[in-house]
Enzyme design. Structure first.
Site: not given
Ligand code: ZN
Ligand code: ZN
Length: 342
Positions: A146-148
């Site tokens: 999951h990439c912010p």
């Protein structure tokens, strides 16, 4: 409650808090990333590009790099990763810079239907290689992480999975190329700006902003190059970030039994790379790697290419497959207790 369980619960609280912070900061990260990209491109084309030799050659080349960098960032933010349960492909016809899917029929691949299991968190049935993202609270096809820094228009953080992983890697590749070019060819200009020889600074761009952009570019070129190398290493081995952790455990278990673990998704470096980017035999033409196009992956996530002669990993027994972390009450222990950053 045992001491170990208390410590585990404490860690989980910290982890959940970190998730909430990155979740809330996601839209700000995106705004920051877009602003930095815009400032970097502007400063390059105002200050550096006019001084490059052979402008008839370098100008179109630099424009192509910038277009790819922005285009792939746009795609990785906009294209959903592929949530289990969503109907239809997130990459449909008619989208921006979309091209038709290639025929994959001609390629000689050992395509096997995915084994289906049920997620213990969202209770969705999901194919192999899908994992639960605890920030999105959904299962994602070929979940990587999951990439912010990527976000959909809604401002929700974005997962990197089956449908946008190609854009994620290509964005990093073009970002590294662009920032390295900026760092190398911007060096004479940053020297002038550092010496505060403002009389010699004739560009319509603030010198202090150029210095800041240059330093950021230098740091980014090194940091993202390391990230890119790590991702490409995984792609070349036919495994995602999550699977790399699982495979280490499988290899250890297999070794203890005197067996050898073989990742059945690993078709060899060249084939792994062409399948990931979906180019070459049965895929899109190679030149699509140099254009900011939205392309489909080779599979819909419910059938995977396996190594010839293997329909599942060697050295892993039925029922031993690791799954996502269990609920807060469990820690370690059985095969489902591998609680990692998913
Ligand atoms: Zn799930
Ligand atoms: Zn997610």
């Amino acid at each position: 409650m045992t001491c170990a369980r208390r410590v585990f619960r404490c860690f989980r609280c910290v982890e959940r808090a970190a998730d909430r912070i990155t979740g809330a900061a996601g839209p700000w990260f995106v705004c920051l990333a877009i602003s930095l990209l815009a400032i970097g491109i502007l400063s390059f084309f105002i200050v550096i590009q006019p001084t490059l030799p052979f402008p008839w050659l370098t100008t179109p080349f630099c424009v192509l790099i910038a277009l790819n960098m922005v285009g792939h960032y746009y795609h990785v933010c906009i294209v959903p990763p592929g949530f289990v349960g969503d109907t239809g492909s997130p990459v449909r016809g008619g989208g921006f810079l979309w091209v038709a899917p290639p025929p994959r029929g001609g390629s000689r691949l050992n395509i096997v239907h995915a084994r289906i299991s049920r997620c213990r968190k969202c209770h969705d049935t999901r194919p192999e290689r899908a994992h639960h993202c605890r920030i999105c609270n959904r299962c994602v096809l070929k979940f990587d992480h999951h990439c912010p820094v990527t976000s959909r228009c809604t401002g929700i953080n974005q997962c990197v999975g089956l449908y946008n992983e190609r854009h994620f890697v290509l964005f990093m590749a073009y970002l590294v190329f662009a920032t390295s070019t900026f760092t190398i060819f911007g060096f004479p200009h940053v020297l002038i700006a550092f010496e505060l020889r403002f009389a010699a600074w004739t560009h319509p761009f603030p010198p202090f902003l150029f210095i800041t952009t240059y330093i950021l570019s230098l740091v980014l070129s090194l940091a993202v190059a390391v990230m890119l190398a790590w991702h490409m290493w995984g792609v070349a081995r036919g495994e995602t970030a999550v699977e790399a952790q699982d495979h280490e455990v499988y290899a250890k278990w297999a070794k203890e039994r005197g067996e050898t673990f073989i990742n059945s998704y690993d078709l060899g470096t060249r084939r792994n790379l062409t399948l990931f980017f979906n180019v070459g035999e049965g895929g899109y033409p190679l030149y699509t790697l140099f254009l900011p196009l939205r392309l489909k992956p080779y599979t819909n996530g419910y059938a995977w290419a396996h190594r010839e002669g293997l329909n599942r990993h060697r050295g892993v027994r039925e029922g031993e497959e690791l799954t996502d972390g269990d609920d807060d009450e469990e820690y370690g222990g059985d095969t489902g207790g591998d609680d990692r950053n998913r």
